[in-house]
Design a protein around this motif. Structure first.
Motif, PDB file in Angstrom:
ATOM      1  N   MET A   1       0.831  -1.179   0.000  1.00 38.80           N
ATOM      2  CA  MET A   1       0.000   0.000   0.000  1.00 38.80           C
ATOM      3  C   MET A   1       0.879   1.247   0.000  1.00 38.80           C
ATOM      4  SD  MET A   1      -2.908   0.892   2.773  1.00 38.80           S
ATOM      5  CE  MET A   1      -4.051   2.164   2.491  1.00 38.80           C
ATOM      6  N   GLU A   2       0.543   2.202  -0.854  1.00 37.65           N
ATOM      7  CA  GLU A   2       1.313   3.438  -0.929  1.00 37.65           C
ATOM      8  C   GLU A   2       1.022   4.334   0.264  1.00 37.65           C
ATOM      9  OE1 GLU A   2       1.497   5.818  -4.462  1.00 37.65           O
ATOM     10  OE2 GLU A   2       1.041   4.079  -5.695  1.00 37.65           O
ATOM     11  N   LYS A   3       2.045   5.071   0.673  1.00 36.82           N
ATOM     12  CA  LYS A   3       1.861   6.036   1.747  1.00 36.82           C
ATOM     13  C   LYS A   3       1.068   7.229   1.227  1.00 36.82           C
ATOM     14  CE  LYS A   3       5.975   5.132   4.467  1.00 36.82           C
ATOM     15  NZ  LYS A   3       7.076   5.771   5.185  1.00 36.82           N
ATOM     16  N   ILE A   4       0.251   7.804   2.085  1.00 35.19           N
ATOM     17  CA  ILE A   4      -0.456   9.034   1.740  1.00 35.19           C
ATOM     18  C   ILE A   4       0.551  10.175   1.823  1.00 35.19           C
ATOM     19  CG2 ILE A   4      -2.256  10.653   2.442  1.00 35.19           C
ATOM     20  CD1 ILE A   4      -3.793   8.252   3.522  1.00 35.19           C
ATOM     21  N   LYS A   5       0.608  10.993   0.774  1.00 32.75           N
ATOM     22  CA  LYS A   5       1.524  12.134   0.719  1.00 32.75           C
ATOM     23  C   LYS A   5       0.798  13.379   1.224  1.00 32.75           C
ATOM     24  CE  LYS A   5       2.218  11.217  -3.605  1.00 32.75           C
ATOM     25  NZ  LYS A   5       2.656  11.293  -5.007  1.00 32.75           N
TER      26      LYS A   5
ATOM     27  N   GLU B   1       3.400  10.142   4.639  1.00 34.16           N
ATOM     28  CA  GLU B   1       4.651  10.776   4.222  1.00 34.16           C
ATOM     29  C   GLU B   1       4.437  12.281   4.091  1.00 34.16           C
ATOM     30  OE1 GLU B   1       7.834  10.493   0.513  1.00 34.16           O
ATOM     31  OE2 GLU B   1       5.942   9.404   0.407  1.00 34.16           O
TER      32      GLU B   1
ATOM     33  N   ASP C   1       2.850  17.710  -5.723  1.00 34.31           N
ATOM     34  CA  ASP C   1       2.193  16.412  -5.812  1.00 34.31           C
ATOM     35  C   ASP C   1       1.961  15.858  -4.403  1.00 34.31           C
ATOM     36  OD1 ASP C   1       1.209  13.956  -6.675  1.00 34.31           O
ATOM     37  OD2 ASP C   1       3.211  13.095  -6.898  1.00 34.31           O
TER      38      ASP C   1
ATOM     39  N   ASP D   1      -1.462  14.199  -1.639  1.00 29.45           N
ATOM     40  CA  ASP D   1      -2.822  13.680  -1.551  1.00 29.45           C
ATOM     41  C   ASP D   1      -3.714  14.486  -0.614  1.00 29.45           C
ATOM     42  OD1 ASP D   1      -2.182  11.387  -3.185  1.00 29.45           O
ATOM     43  OD2 ASP D   1      -1.126  10.582  -1.442  1.00 29.45           O
TER      44      ASP D   1
ATOM     45  N   ASP E   1       2.125   6.340   9.449  1.00 34.24           N
ATOM     46  CA  ASP E   1       2.862   5.953   8.256  1.00 34.24           C
ATOM     47  C   ASP E   1       2.524   6.786   7.018  1.00 34.24           C
ATOM     48  OD1 ASP E   1       5.002   4.440   7.410  1.00 34.24           O
ATOM     49  OD2 ASP E   1       3.725   2.903   6.505  1.00 34.24           O
TER      50      ASP E   1
END
Length: 81
Positions: free
Chosen positions: A1-5, A27, A63, A65, A25
């Motif tokens: 799962m990608e980290k939320i930016k 970013e 960029d 989220d 977790d």
């Protein structure tokens, strides 16, 4: 799962809020504060590659989220809109 930016607007109080997101977790990828001295002091709380802005219009184009709005409470609405 990608980290939320996440971006942080207002690094005074925002730094404390960002720590909670990092514990989950997420970013932190960008910070913005009109006070450059406060931004420079806050950098110790963030990863080395975090982008630093003093202009909201440039910051919001980064960029990411989500954004933590931690500026003065009476200024939230224009930035949220």
């Amino acid at each position: 799962m990608e980290k939320i930016k996440i971006g942080v607007f207002g690094v005074g109080r925002g730094s404390d809020l960002a720590k909670n997101f990092m514990l989950l977790d997420a970013e932190i990828v960008a910070i913005c504060d009109f006070n450059k001295e406060r931004s420079n002091n806050a950098l110790k709380n963030y990863p080395d590659d975090v982008a630093v802005y003093d202009n909201f219009d440039e910051f919001i184009e980064h960029d990411m989220d989500a954004v933590i709005l931690a500026n003065y409470f009476h200024e939230h609405a224009p930035f949220a809109i």
